[in-house]
Motif scaffolding. Structure first.
Motif, PDB file in Angstrom:
ATOM      1  N   VAL A 156      -0.821   2.957   1.578  1.00  0.00           N
ATOM      2  CA  VAL A 156      -1.481   2.933   2.880  1.00  0.00           C
ATOM      3  C   VAL A 156      -1.123   1.655   3.633  1.00  0.00           C
ATOM      4  CG1 VAL A 156      -3.417   4.337   2.101  1.00  0.00           C
ATOM      5  CG2 VAL A 156      -3.565   1.870   1.955  1.00  0.00           C
ATOM      6  N   VAL A 157      -1.161   1.768   4.944  1.00  0.00           N
ATOM      7  CA  VAL A 157      -1.021   0.623   5.839  1.00  0.00           C
ATOM      8  C   VAL A 157      -2.270   0.577   6.705  1.00  0.00           C
ATOM      9  CG1 VAL A 157       0.311  -0.458   7.677  1.00  0.00           C
ATOM     10  CG2 VAL A 157       1.493   0.785   5.858  1.00  0.00           C
ATOM     11  N   VAL A 158      -3.008  -0.525   6.632  1.00  0.00           N
ATOM     12  CA  VAL A 158      -4.241  -0.655   7.392  1.00  0.00           C
ATOM     13  C   VAL A 158      -4.222  -1.974   8.144  1.00  0.00           C
ATOM     14  CG1 VAL A 158      -5.523   0.694   5.678  1.00  0.00           C
ATOM     15  CG2 VAL A 158      -5.535  -1.807   5.552  1.00  0.00           C
ATOM     16  N   VAL A 159      -5.059  -2.049   9.171  1.00  0.00           N
ATOM     17  CA  VAL A 159      -5.252  -3.280   9.942  1.00  0.00           C
ATOM     18  C   VAL A 159      -6.711  -3.702   9.775  1.00  0.00           C
ATOM     19  CG1 VAL A 159      -5.146  -4.360  12.212  1.00  0.00           C
ATOM     20  CG2 VAL A 159      -3.504  -2.577  11.602  1.00  0.00           C
ATOM     21  N   LEU A 189      -7.088   2.490   9.750  1.00  0.00           N
ATOM     22  CA  LEU A 189      -5.920   3.085   9.101  1.00  0.00           C
ATOM     23  C   LEU A 189      -4.789   3.265  10.113  1.00  0.00           C
ATOM     24  CD1 LEU A 189      -4.786   4.432   6.493  1.00  0.00           C
ATOM     25  CD2 LEU A 189      -5.669   6.593   7.391  1.00  0.00           C
ATOM     26  N   ARG A 190      -3.572   2.896   9.701  1.00  0.00           N
ATOM     27  CA  ARG A 190      -2.402   3.112  10.548  1.00  0.00           C
ATOM     28  C   ARG A 190      -1.576   4.285  10.031  1.00  0.00           C
ATOM     29  NH1 ARG A 190       1.446  -1.878  11.995  1.00  0.00           N
ATOM     30  NH2 ARG A 190      -0.400  -2.375  13.264  1.00  0.00           N
ATOM     31  N   GLY A 212      -5.115   7.619  12.384  1.00  0.00           N
ATOM     32  CA  GLY A 212      -6.040   6.518  12.597  1.00  0.00           C
ATOM     33  C   GLY A 212      -7.317   6.734  11.792  1.00  0.00           C
ATOM     34  N   GLY A 213      -8.367   6.103  12.217  1.00  0.00           N
ATOM     35  CA  GLY A 213      -9.653   6.252  11.543  1.00  0.00           C
ATOM     36  C   GLY A 213     -10.073   4.980  10.828  1.00  0.00           C
ATOM     37  N   ALA A 214     -11.383   4.832  10.680  1.00  0.00           N
ATOM     38  CA  ALA A 214     -11.933   3.672   9.989  1.00  0.00           C
ATOM     39  C   ALA A 214     -11.967   3.922   8.492  1.00  0.00           C
ATOM     40  CB  ALA A 214     -13.344   3.377  10.508  1.00  0.00           C
ATOM     41  N   VAL A 215     -11.621   2.906   7.712  1.00  0.00           N
ATOM     42  CA  VAL A 215     -11.671   2.985   6.254  1.00  0.00           C
ATOM     43  C   VAL A 215     -12.343   1.731   5.726  1.00  0.00           C
ATOM     44  CG1 VAL A 215      -9.620   4.450   6.012  1.00  0.00           C
ATOM     45  CG2 VAL A 215      -9.365   1.962   6.032  1.00  0.00           C
ATOM     46  N   VAL A 216     -12.864   1.847   4.512  1.00  0.00           N
ATOM     47  CA  VAL A 216     -13.417   0.708   3.799  1.00  0.00           C
ATOM     48  C   VAL A 216     -12.591   0.515   2.532  1.00  0.00           C
ATOM     49  CG1 VAL A 216     -15.411  -0.217   2.568  1.00  0.00           C
ATOM     50  CG2 VAL A 216     -15.733   1.006   4.711  1.00  0.00           C
ATOM     51  N   VAL A 217     -12.085  -0.691   2.335  1.00  0.00           N
ATOM     52  CA  VAL A 217     -11.238  -1.006   1.189  1.00  0.00           C
ATOM     53  C   VAL A 217     -12.064  -1.786   0.169  1.00  0.00           C
ATOM     54  CG1 VAL A 217      -9.104  -2.098   0.413  1.00  0.00           C
ATOM     55  CG2 VAL A 217      -9.237  -1.115   2.711  1.00  0.00           C
ATOM     56  N   LEU A 218     -12.050  -1.312  -1.074  1.00  0.00           N
ATOM     57  CA  LEU A 218     -12.666  -2.027  -2.191  1.00  0.00           C
ATOM     58  C   LEU A 218     -11.541  -2.613  -3.029  1.00  0.00           C
ATOM     59  CD1 LEU A 218     -15.384   0.562  -3.267  1.00  0.00           C
ATOM     60  CD2 LEU A 218     -15.612  -1.339  -1.678  1.00  0.00           C
ATOM     61  N   ALA A 219     -11.542  -3.934  -3.209  1.00  0.00           N
ATOM     62  CA  ALA A 219     -10.423  -4.583  -3.877  1.00  0.00           C
ATOM     63  C   ALA A 219     -10.914  -5.780  -4.662  1.00  0.00           C
ATOM     64  CB  ALA A 219      -9.376  -5.013  -2.844  1.00  0.00           C
ATOM     65  N   SER A 220     -10.050  -6.293  -5.515  1.00  0.00           N
ATOM     66  CA  SER A 220     -10.353  -7.489  -6.290  1.00  0.00           C
ATOM     67  C   SER A 220      -9.134  -8.393  -6.294  1.00  0.00           C
ATOM     68  CB  SER A 220     -10.751  -7.123  -7.724  1.00  0.00           C
ATOM     69  OG  SER A 220      -9.694  -6.456  -8.391  1.00  0.00           O
TER      70      SER A 220
END
Length: 817
Positions: free
Chosen positions: A81-84, A109-110, A122-130
């Motif tokens: 994925v590519v996100v901003v 989301l791009r 497009g669209g809004a996303v939430v990324v969970l990361a560590s």
């Protein structure tokens, strides 16, 4: 949005029908001689049309989210994925030990790639990361990474939740305005770190520009308990100061109102970028824009119409704000300040109050009253000290904000002058932290109440009833008398706690929440402490109430946060003779740095111990360490890994011991016999892993005046079986139930110990189901008395031989035996 897009269409159609009916009424009202009827009819028609428009727009947005192509990807399939990012990464509080920090990132989301196909969406996303890389992301710069797509956790127009499976890779340039914002925020943080103590340096950027990246978790928690968390987000006060400074400069330069409004608007937009577009920032910025428009058109500024217009405009642009808690709290608090605070301040002034105290009390009370139902519904917690704490800090908010804003402007242009300005903010920042810490430490500062819709409605009804009741003088006097009586009883009992601890206590199980924190009395104001719980504040408070000022030995049974995170709180204000961990739990380099000091510290006792050998392997007997200071670093900082344990020990010059099976330590009449774990060289693997940390717990049998006590850490079934088969004596009068009473404790182990008293150190309403009903049933079948910290608070064990009794801290003012 929460009921689905079909519900939005139905609502839109219904409102259109109502609008048609109101149009008929309006035609009649226009001919009505009363202007009031015409105003009501026009306002109702406008509301229906606005509602229909919002419903249709919301249904369209929700339909696009539901049919988003990322929702149709197979569960568990990895995509590129590519996100901003649209906001700064937010740290996730975690009780995991030694792992990487968890982050949540809101992004746009791009595109995403699955196999050979690329989907641009497009669209809004939430990324969970560590990982540390995720904490350094800046809004506006596109990043690429591999992730697994999941359904969103909340219905807030989020298309998907993405679980990142690797570090982010930047694939785009940072916009110039975000570069400027990043430089300004970094310069402010750097200048603050140079001249202010750590806690003040982390708090100042949060107060001025909403930058909480350096705000310690313990400070954040103290502000939440004290009801001061709203100070750590940018609000209308920040925008008011900004506009006042800009418009004042414009007036000094004798520029026209139109030019001044343009300059102020540019400053407003830049500040929104600088502070990030959080819900409260958007609300305050929109109100500021409407205020500028009013000034530009020469119309009289009215706060309530400005608030209403800001809400309508923001929801038209971002409908998801309707279900964002921050936006709701910001709007409610502002409405309370507009509608309630002025009249309440006038009421107080009419009864002899000075203007400034009356306004401070009115503002704090109004904000608390209108936000309480929503806070209760969201969190299930209610701060009883919020009004008092806000009254105490209100006088320093404006100076801190003004000094911080000036320092922010100077930090990029002239750092030395900025540092001089920021030094002046240290006293008010200290006062803020002082009030937050002590308010949060008041017993009962925060209480648990029913949450959800029912809890919120009950809280709303209670607030309305209290406000209405206080309008009557008799009820006000009665309420004052009740509060005074409660204070007279509770303050001595809960704060000074006379008679606590009772004389002759042997063992204390501190109520540290979901974790362990135990102490064995070994003399006058001295104790052996076993584990320190998950929160520095709770273990510090418990040890202070026990009047322990010297820790003869501090044992950390195993490396999990619910047993070690409170280490700094245990060290604060106390000397510590030695700290003990399991074999190999600390980095070899950190342990090696203490070996010479440990041997030197014990040289004076070697001759005394030489004649006391019992034939077993012995650990060096700890002796008082005169170098150990009271406060160590930040006394409220949570410890999350072995490196921090080693750092705290080194900073305080505390010798570190490794305990393993076969070692015996004596402290006056108390003897500690270490039963587990085995020495490192006897294990199948010499490298400790996170998977078996519970089974590596230090197990100690303590011989005390109250009998034999077995401390088991979090050992589970495999370690319990190894202990039984090792031939060690596990029989004890008192058992600290392993792993907070989880189902991993075997019936065979409990039968072998066969205690008379079992202590369960566990957090109230924990999500793990501790203690397990099956384990409690096994203990009941053996005739064991069970004491639990989640129900009884701190538990003390007194007595000798067969005459054991427990004294507990709850219910308030009572003693149970």
């Amino acid at each position: 949005m929460t009921a689905g897009w079909m519900a939005g269409l139905v609502l839109a159609a219904a409102l259109v029908m109502l609008a048609i009916g109101l149009w008929v009424v309006l035609l009649r009202a226009l001919a009505h001689p009363s202007e009031r009827w015409r105003v009501v009819a026009v306002a109702a028609l406008a509301a229906m049309l606005l509602g229909a428009g919002f419903a249709a727009a919301g249904a369209w947005r929700e339909h696009r989210v539901v049919t988003h192509p990322l929702r149709n990807t197979a569960a568990g399939v990895s995509v590129r994925v590519v996100v901003v990012p649209t906001d700064d990464p937010k740290p996730v509080r975690s009780s995991a030990f030694g792992g990487e920090r968890q982050w949540t990132v809101r992004a746009r989301l791009r595109e995403y790639r699955q196999g050979a196909s690329t989907v641009r969406a497009g669209g809004a996303v939430v990324v969970l990361a560590s990982g540390a890389d995720w904490g350094e992301l800046l809004p506006g710069r596109a990043v690429e990474f591999r992730a697994k797509s999941e359904q969103p956790w909340h219905r807030d127009l989020t298309a998907a939740t993405l679980r990142a499976q690797g570090p982010p890779v930047a694939v785009g340039a940072l916009p110039w305005w975000q570069r400027v914002a990043a430089v300004v925020r970094a310069d402010l943080a750097t200048a603050a770190a140079r001249v202010l103590p750590e806690r003040q340096a982390g708090l100042l950027p949060a107060l001025v520009v909403g930058d909480t990246s350096a705000l310690p978790d313990e400070v954040r928690e103290e502000f939440e308990i004290a009801g001061l968390e709203h100070l750590c987000v940018v609000s209308g006060a920040n925008f008011t100061i900004l506009l006042a400074v800009v418009l004042g400069a414009v007036r000094l330069l004798t520029l026209g109102p139109r030019i001044g409004a343009v300059i102020a608007a540019a400053a407003l937009v830049m500040f929104i970028v600088l502070a990030r577009p959080d819900p409260s920032v958007l609300r305050a910025g929109a109100m500021g824009a409407i205020t500028l428009l009013a000034l530009l058109t020469g119309r009289r500024k009215q706060a309530l119409p400005a608030l209403c217009a800001a809400v309508i405009g923001l929801l038209a642009v971002s409908p998801e704000l309707a279900v964002r808690a921050g936006f709701g709290l910001s709007v409610l608090a502002t409405a309370g300040l507009i509608l309630l605070a002025p009249s309440w301040a006038d009421w107080l002034r009419a009864r002899g109050w000075w203007r400034v105290p009356a306004e401070i009390v009115a503002v704090s009370a109004a904000a608390f009253v209108v936000t309480t139902p929503l806070v209760v519904a969201l969190t299930g917690h209610l701060s009883l000290v919020a009004i008092f704490a806000n009254i105490l800090v209100e006088p320093v908010i404006a100076p801190v904000t003004v000094l911080g804003a000036i320092g922010t402007a100077l930090a990029a242009a002239w750092p030395p002058l900025a540092e001089l300005v920021l030094r002046c903010a240290e006293p008010p920042l200290w006062w803020l932290l002082f009030v937050a810490e002590h308010a949060a430490n008041i017993p009962g500062a925060e209480i648990s109440v029913p949450d959800g819709t029912i809890g919120g409605l009950i809280a709303c009804a209670a607030v309305v009833l209290v406000v209405l009741a206080l309008r009557f003088a008799l009820l006000r006097r009665l309420a004052a008398a009740v509060l005074l009586g409660v204070a007279v009883v509770l303050i001595p009992v809960r704060v000074w706690h006379p008679g606590w601890p009772p004389a002759g206590w042997v063992l204390a199980a501190c109520d540290v929440g979901q974790g362990d924190g135990l102490a064995i009395s070994v003399g006058d104001h001295a104790a052996v402490v076993i584990d320190v719980g998950p929160d520095p504040r709770t273990i510090r408070t418990c040890l202070d109430r026990l009047r322990i000022n010297r820790i003869a030995l501090l044992v950390l049974t195993h490396p999990h946060a619910d047993h070690i995170a409170g280490l700094a709180g245990a060290l604060q204000g106390r000397s510590v003779d030695a700290l003990a961990v399991g074999p190999g739990e600390l980095p070899a380099s950190a342990l090696a740095s203490h070996i010479g000091e440990r041997e030197t510290a014990n040289t004076s006792r070697s001759e005394l111990d030489s004649g006391e050998s019992t034939g077993t392997s012995r650990a060096p007997t700890p002796v008082p360490n005169p170098k150990s200071p009271g406060p160590v670093g930040d006394p409220r900082a949570q410890v999350s890994g072995p490196e921090q344990v080693a750092s705290l020990a080194a900073h305080a010059h505390i010798p570190v011991l490794e305990l393993s099976a076969g070692q015996v330590l004596r402290f006056g009449t108390v003897e500690l016999d270490v039963l587990a774990p085995a020495p490192l060289e006897r294990r199948p693997t010499s490298t400790p892993s996170a998977d078996d940390a519970n089974d590596r717990s230090i197990v100690i049998a303590a011989t005390t005046p109250a009998g034999r006590i077995l401390f088991t850490g979090d050992i589970e079934a495999p370690a319990q079986q190894r202990l039984l088969h090792s031939g060690a004596s596990v029989q004890a009068d008192i058992l600290k139930v392993p792993h907070h009473g989880s189902r991993t404790t075997t019936r065979e182990f409990l039968a072998a110990v066969r205690p008379r008293l079992a202590l369960v150190s566990v957090g109230a309403d924990n999500t793990f189901g501790h203690p397990n009903p099956g384990v409690l049933a096994d203990l009941a079948a053996l005739g064991v008395v069970v004491a639990r910290t989640d129900r009884q608070g701190d538990v003390l064990v007194l007595g000798e031989g067969r005459q054991l009794r427990t004294v507990t801290a709850q219910p308030v003012g009572s003693v149970s035996r």
